[in-house]
Motif scaffolding. Structure first.
Motif, short mmCIF file in Angstrom:
data_model
loop_
_atom_site.label_atom_id
_atom_site.label_comp_id
_atom_site.label_asym_id
_atom_site.label_seq_id
_atom_site.Cartn_x
_atom_site.Cartn_y
_atom_site.Cartn_z
N GLU A 150 3.31 3.96 5.89
CA GLU A 150 2.68 5.19 5.96
C GLU A 150 1.80 5.91 4.99
N ARG A 151 0.57 6.30 5.48
CA ARG A 151 -0.47 6.82 4.35
C ARG A 151 0.08 8.21 4.34
N ARG A 152 0.23 8.70 2.92
CA ARG A 152 0.54 9.89 2.54
C ARG A 152 -0.14 10.36 1.34
N ASP A 153 -1.02 11.50 1.38
CA ASP A 153 -1.79 11.81 -0.09
C ASP A 153 -2.59 10.64 -0.66
N GLY A 154 -3.11 9.93 0.18
CA GLY A 154 -3.86 8.88 -0.28
C GLY A 154 -3.50 7.64 -0.81
N ALA A 155 -1.84 7.48 -0.56
CA ALA A 155 -1.31 6.26 -0.97
C ALA A 155 -0.57 5.61 0.18
N VAL A 189 5.28 2.44 -3.25
CA VAL A 189 4.29 3.20 -3.00
C VAL A 189 2.82 2.48 -3.71
N LEU A 190 1.97 2.27 -2.93
CA LEU A 190 0.48 1.83 -3.38
C LEU A 190 -0.47 2.87 -3.38
#
Length: 293
Positions: free
Chosen positions: A272-277, A289-290
């Motif tokens: 999942e992409r969330r807030d650029g991570a 979280v990468l």
């Protein structure tokens, strides 16, 4: 172990050497109790505080985020999930201050020499495992036939404590430069752990113990470990348990995160992409979280 566990299926698909770990987020039952523990016992200081959450670290940099989950119970020992979060201190003398404080306050601990590092082990009030350790210089790390050699030997506690001054302030804040050095997980199956952390995500295997894998980027002894010592065949803890919510891996550039996302998609892993991570969980719900530096 089989030879298949020694490298990613695609040797070029590895995480960049500049990877470092960021904040580890933990669920706790009582925020006040846990924040006091991480300050008074571990030596961190509160960096930010908001309703239901506290971030603690050193030198103004957060390394642990505590999230209150009222009624949370400790994770069962045989459930997959967190084994320990490892806090890396810069120098052996920093470890001496921590050991002196723990000994003074009669905190129950374990202590080991792993050849590449010297480590102290304890649990927080919710049973979340913690390691506090210092690394030996890389030039002193032992290798056997090209494979990094690690062991579990008794810590030279007196040698560590000998670094303390007679009037040492054992309650001084932890030195700036303290960070999360690695996260050690419990898994239900080592082959599945290898398929996720090495084949799909791109960590490289550095060494093994019976029943455990140690993995890293850039030749570090380990950023992530997974064991089945008590969790073989078991699933994650019940929902609402205390434990690891997530931990960050910080990559040098955005393109590195994009490359991980492509590898995960090719391996059929859901991210999942969330807030650029990029957020992705192993088969037992341990979430990494990468994000780009």
């Amino acid at each position: 172990m089989t030879d298949a566990l020694t490298a990613p299926s695609d040797p070029g698909a590895v995480l960049p050497a500049g990877l470092r770990l960021g904040v580890a987020e933990l669920s706790v039952a009582d925020l006040e109790r846990s924040a006091a523990f991480y300050e008074d016992v571990v030596g961190l200081r509160t960096v930010d505080r908001r309703t239901g959450e506290a971030e603690l670290g050193a030198g103004g940099v957060p390394i642990v985020r505590l999230v209150e989950v009222p009624g949370a119970r400790p994770k069962p020992r045989d459930a997959a999930g967190l084994f320990h979060v490892a806090i890396l201190v810069p120098e052996r003398r920093d470890l001496a201050v921590v050991l002196g404080r723990l000994a003074r306050d009669r905190v129950r601990i374990g202590a080991s020499d792993h050849l590449v590092s010297e480590a102290l082990y304890l649990d927080d009030p919710d049973g979340n495992g913690l390691e506090i350790y210092r690394d030996r210089p890389r030039s002193e790390w032992p290798y056997d036939a090209g494979r990094l050699k690690m062991a579990t030997e008794p810590l030279d506690a007196q040698g560590v404590l000998s670094l303390l001054a007679p009037d040492e302030d054992l309650d001084a804040p932890t030195s700036a430069g303290v960070k999360i050095g690695h996260v050690h997980l419990q898994a239900g199956d080592l082959d599945q752990a290898r398929a996720f952390w090495i084949d799909a995500l791109g960590f490289e295997l550095t060494t093994t113990y019976p029943g455990a894998l140690f993995m890293s980027a850039g030749g570090y002894h380990h950023h992530v470990a997974a064991n089945i010592w008590s969790s073989r065949g078991h699933g994650p803890a019940p929902e609402g348990s205390a434990g690891l919510r997530s931990f960050e891996a910080i990559l040098p550039e955005g393109m590195d995160v994009d490359a991980v996302e492509r590898r995960l998609r090719a391996a059929g892993r859901r991210a999942e992409r969330r807030d650029g991570a990029l957020r992705v969980s192993d088969p037992w719900g341990s979430t990494i979280v990468l994000r780009a530096a």
